[in-house]
Design an enzyme around this catalytic site. Structure first.
Site, PDB file in Angstrom:
ATOM      1  N   GLU A 172      52.140  60.259  67.411  1.00 10.56           N
ATOM      2  CA  GLU A 172      51.841  59.837  66.045  1.00 10.56           C
ATOM      3  C   GLU A 172      50.433  59.245  65.979  1.00 10.56           C
ATOM      4  O   GLU A 172      50.232  58.120  65.550  1.00 10.56           O
ATOM      5  CB  GLU A 172      52.944  58.905  65.555  1.00 10.56           C
ATOM      6  CG  GLU A 172      54.276  59.661  65.506  1.00 10.56           C
ATOM      7  CD  GLU A 172      55.461  58.845  65.023  1.00 10.56           C
ATOM      8  OE1 GLU A 172      55.274  57.678  64.657  1.00 10.56           O
ATOM      9  OE2 GLU A 172      56.577  59.390  65.024  1.00 10.56           O
ATOM     10  N   HIS A 414      71.417  61.293  57.807  1.00 10.75           N
ATOM     11  CA  HIS A 414      70.382  60.668  58.638  1.00 10.75           C
ATOM     12  C   HIS A 414      71.027  59.960  59.822  1.00 10.75           C
ATOM     13  O   HIS A 414      71.930  59.150  59.642  1.00 10.75           O
ATOM     14  CB  HIS A 414      69.569  59.658  57.813  1.00 10.75           C
ATOM     15  CG  HIS A 414      68.456  59.031  58.598  1.00 10.75           C
ATOM     16  ND1 HIS A 414      68.285  57.675  58.709  1.00 10.75           N
ATOM     17  CD2 HIS A 414      67.462  59.592  59.323  1.00 10.75           C
ATOM     18  CE1 HIS A 414      67.227  57.422  59.459  1.00 10.75           C
ATOM     19  NE2 HIS A 414      66.713  58.572  59.852  1.00 10.75           N
ATOM     20  N   GLU A 485      60.429  61.978  66.153  1.00 13.59           N
ATOM     21  CA  GLU A 485      60.083  61.324  67.436  1.00 13.59           C
ATOM     22  C   GLU A 485      60.540  62.110  68.657  1.00 13.59           C
ATOM     23  O   GLU A 485      60.459  61.620  69.781  1.00 13.59           O
ATOM     24  CB  GLU A 485      60.626  59.878  67.530  1.00 13.59           C
ATOM     25  CG  GLU A 485      60.010  58.913  66.548  1.00 13.59           C
ATOM     26  CD  GLU A 485      60.759  58.877  65.232  1.00 13.59           C
ATOM     27  OE1 GLU A 485      61.968  59.055  65.242  1.00 13.59           O
ATOM     28  OE2 GLU A 485      60.104  58.706  64.191  1.00 13.59           O
ATOM     29  N   GLU A 503      59.292  66.160  63.529  1.00 15.62           N
ATOM     30  CA  GLU A 503      58.135  65.358  63.138  1.00 15.62           C
ATOM     31  C   GLU A 503      57.103  65.544  64.248  1.00 15.62           C
ATOM     32  O   GLU A 503      56.260  66.424  64.177  1.00 15.62           O
ATOM     33  CB  GLU A 503      58.540  63.901  62.969  1.00 15.62           C
ATOM     34  CG  GLU A 503      57.400  63.020  62.521  1.00 15.62           C
ATOM     35  CD  GLU A 503      57.768  61.561  62.551  1.00 15.62           C
ATOM     36  OE1 GLU A 503      57.339  60.839  61.674  1.00 15.62           O
ATOM     37  OE2 GLU A 503      58.462  61.120  63.476  1.00 15.62           O
ATOM     38  N   GLU A 509      54.335  59.115  56.557  1.00 13.79           N
ATOM     39  CA  GLU A 509      54.685  57.691  56.636  1.00 13.79           C
ATOM     40  C   GLU A 509      53.464  56.827  56.964  1.00 13.79           C
ATOM     41  O   GLU A 509      53.351  55.691  56.513  1.00 13.79           O
ATOM     42  CB  GLU A 509      55.805  57.461  57.650  1.00 13.79           C
ATOM     43  CG  GLU A 509      55.462  57.871  59.071  1.00 13.79           C
ATOM     44  CD  GLU A 509      56.652  57.777  60.032  1.00 13.79           C
ATOM     45  OE1 GLU A 509      57.787  57.542  59.588  1.00 13.79           O
ATOM     46  OE2 GLU A 509      56.426  57.952  61.237  1.00 13.79           O
TER      47      GLU A 509
END
Ligand code: NOJ
Ligand code: CA
Length: 715
Positions: A172, A414, A485, A503, A509
């Site tokens: 990230e 989720h 992640e 992701e 985000e």
């Protein structure tokens, strides 16, 4: 299902020639790859593109723990050359047909002193190559512990690189752009060692890594089919200009465990002198196995909204009660007082469904923070955090699923695992069954925090096996998975197309955590997206977040840039990430998000330069409509879009969503304009992109009702 149109496979066993030196060329003859053994029996390979060297002789091999290395002392056995040509149909993708055409060289090697056999398989495509190590079943060796893999890419110059620092636990990062020789200094100055992650070296970088030589040749180094192995990083030696593979270690420092017969993932490089061909390359997918799911009829692309951005920005919370000291196994939620900021309440979820269902284009609504455990999950590094089956008292699951169904939608599940994979695997069957029983078929999972078991890394073999287990298990329950992640994708979605997203990079985000550099979205398609689609979560319409208590961030993008991402960042899973209230403010621009499909029959890469701009046109799979997206970096640009991809002789109506002339990602990010007009395949339009900006165009065939419409003119 996959239908193979044409397979041509011819094997030529070059028994007469020992493997000591062998050359293959790509089907179009532009690339050639030569394998040779050095005098001391070291396997090497080199690659030429258009008769000039791109990869100089580079060594191949593995270092082992507790056994002699597999680096040298090899003798050549037979070399087998073959050619392969098939066209396959992906379940979803950027086009409906993908050609997989390569020439192959398999060299059989035996290490003279130990008698161990190691084969190396090379596949040379028109756009690059893959190579992997294969260990046949053999008497002299069964188990091997890898100290490290020593695959090299010896480069011809100090190329310009689009890179992010090596890290065993996260990708990230904002990308850096620099010469290779500058990477070490930049990493030392700008990359802080974060306590929760493990940056291993100033010289280490992650893949996919894209390079550009002074001669204008692009090289994207990555891996394909990362199965039962550790994720590969690259270590650069500025003296020799050589990248060497560097695998992710486990808790005791080993980098992998293999057992014959087996093979490693493919080590790849896409090579071209046209950046658009990097985007069109399907090399990573082609190096993965065909689909293993027999009936794929249940796997569908998904457009969704979610109770999410309000949590990320800090407007509301995942947790029901005050965070801090509520232990999941010690608390009776019925006795707790809600904090008043819980996002996943029945009322709020209905509010999102009311808005989303109005448009008839959203399949699902993601709800995060629906299940107990969020009061005490972050950074706890413990086993039992979530149970994945118990809703908070203010989230009426049956009522909401019914409410969504009646409005043509479903809820999206989720599972935040907090990286406690033992807990997750223990509960997985029950959790997936709970989904099926409650009408869910799509899952967003997440692996935030340190891994439990302790000391393991997000990109080590143990975790990679877990992500794979979760995908295959989900397929049994007909569930599609979007894992956050998790390790960055390597084309496994060809084999397991229920992996509809990941992701594994810096997503939207971060626009709420300080912002992402505008060049980010001009680099992702050349790097991270080479392995598979990203759940980037575009579509933010309100850029100033500073009036949200505790948030000092601004979204570093214009509104038109946000729209363009639905086209430029390919994914079969696309979110409209902002809130109903923020969309209501610019409902005419929201129309593009409503119209843009998530299934394509064709894609055209119109203009592209990594780190600068990307312009892509795609055709809807279900209609004759086309959509175009263009994004720029921190520089403003005017792009000319030629509509020559349209059917000749037909009239179309184009709706252009562009940056206003005074738009700017820092000072005026929400300024846009919408221009409509007629076009044909002969038309072209000059479109302005502001700094951090972009444009989006939807194109439909003209009807009689459009008779009086003027030709498209963007002043
Ligand atoms: C990080 C994910 O990227 C984000 O989308 C999610 O909301 C949080 N983790 C909580 O699971
Ligand atoms: Ca994340």
């Amino acid at each position: 299902m996959k239908r193979i149109f044409l397979i041509l496979a011819a094997a030529l066993v070059a028994l007469a020639t020992p493997a000591a030196a062998q050359t293959i060329t790509s089907p179009n003859g532009q690339l050639s790859l030569t394998f040779s053994l050095t005098d001391s029996g070291v396997p090497t390979y080199a690659v030429d593109y258009k008769s000039a060297a791109v990869i100089l002789p580079s060594q191949l091999g593995l270092k082992l723990n507790g056994a002699a290395d597999l680096l040298d002392g090899f003798a050549a056995g037979e070399a087998v050359k073959s050619t392969f040509d098939e066209t396959w149909e992906p379940v979803w993708g950027e086009e409906t047909h993908i050609r997989n055409h390569y020439n192959e060289l398999l060299v059989r090697l035996t290490q003279t002193a130990t008698g161990r056999q190691m084969n190396i398989r090379f596949r040379l495509f028109n756009d690059g190559y893959g190579l992997r190590y294969e260990f046949p079943r053999q008497k002299r060796v069964s188990y091997m512990t890898i100290e490290d893999e020593r695959t090299e890419w010896a480069l011809t110059g100090d190329h310009y690189a689009f890179w992010m620092p090596g890290d065993y636990d996260t990708q990230e990062y904002d990308y850096f752009e620099s010469r290779l020789s500058e990477m070490g200094q930049i990493a030392a100055a700008h990359v802080s060692t974060n306590a929760s992650t493990t940056r291993f070296s100033d010289w280490g970088v992650q893949t996919a890594l894209t390079l550009k030589s002074d001669e204008g040749v692009y090289i994207t180094i990555h891996e394909a089919a990362l199965i039962d192995y550790s994720c590969m990083h690259l270590i650069y030696n500025p003296e020799t200009k050589v990248f060497t593979s560097w695998l992710t270690p486990d808790a005791i420092g080993n980098k992998g465990y293999i057992q014959t017969p087996c093979h490693t993932p493919w080590r790849t490089a896409v090579i071209t002198d046209d950046a658009r061909e990097l985007l069109a390359s399907r090399l990573t997918l082609n190096l993965n196995e065909p689909c293993k799911i027999e009936d794929t009829s249940w796997i569908k692309p998904v457009k969704y909204m979610g109770v999410w951005w309000e949590l990320i920005t800090g407007t509301n919370s995942w947790s029901y009660a005050t965070e801090g000291n509520i232990k999941l196994d010690q608390v009776d939620y019925a006795t707790l007082k809600p904090s008043g900021t819980h996002g996943a309440t029945t009322e709020n979820v209905k509010h999102y469904i009311d808005f989303a269902s109005k448009w008839g284009c959203f399949d699902q609504l993601l709800v995060e923070g629906w299940n107990i455990g969020w009061e005490d999950w972050f950074g706890k590094h413990k086993d039992f955090v979530f149970d994945f089956v118990t809703p908070y008292p203010d989230f009426n699951l049956p009522e909401l699923q019914k409410y969504a169904n009646e409005r043509g939608m479903r809820l999206m599940m989720h599972h935040e695992t907090s990286a406690s994979i033992r807990n997750y695997e223990r509960r997985m069957d029950e959790a997936y069954k709970f989904m099926v029983d409650n009408g869910y078929n799509a899952l967003k999972s997440g692996y935030v925090g340190n891994i439990f078991p302790r000391g393991e890394h997000h990109y080590g073999q143990l975790m990679n096996n877990h992500y794979q287990y979760a995908i295959e298990k989900a397929a049994e329950y007909k569930i599609v998975v979007n894992a956050h992640e998790a390790v960055r994708p390597t084309g496994i979605c060809r084999t397991w197309p229920n992996l509809i997203g990941n992701e594994s990079a810096r997503g939207t985000e971060y626009q709420s955590f300080g912002g992402s550099h505008p060049h980010h979205v001009t680099i992702l398609p050349f790097t991270r997206l080479q392995g598979g689609p990203m759940d980037y979560t575009p579509g933010i319409f309100r850029m100033d977040l500073t009036d949200i208590p505790g948030n000092s961030s601004k979204v570093l993008s214009t509104l038109a840039n946000q729209l363009a991402l639905y086209v430029t960042l390919y994914s079969p899973l696309q979110m409209a990430a902002d809130t109903p209230e923020n969309y209501e403010r610019y409902i005419d621009a929201f129309q593009f998000i409503v119209d843009v499909p998530v299934e394509w029959s064709e894609s055209r890469y119109l203009s592209a330069e990594p780190g600068d701009y990307v312009v892509i046109a795609r055709k809807d799979k279900k209609s004759s409509n086309w959509f175009v997206g263009g994004v720029t970096d921190e520089n403003q640009r005017t792009m000319t879009v030629k509509f020559d991809f349209l059917e000749k002789g037909k009239q179309y109506v184009a709706t252009v969503y562009a940056d206003a002339p005074n738009a700017d990602y820092e000072t005026n990010p929400e300024a846009y304009r919408i221009v409509e007009g007629k076009i044909t395949a002969k038309s072209a339009a000059k479109i302005f992109m502001a700094r951090g900006g972009g444009f989006a165009i939807s194109i439909r065939e003209a009807t009689k009702a459009d008779r009086k419409m003027k030709n498209l003119i963007i002043k």
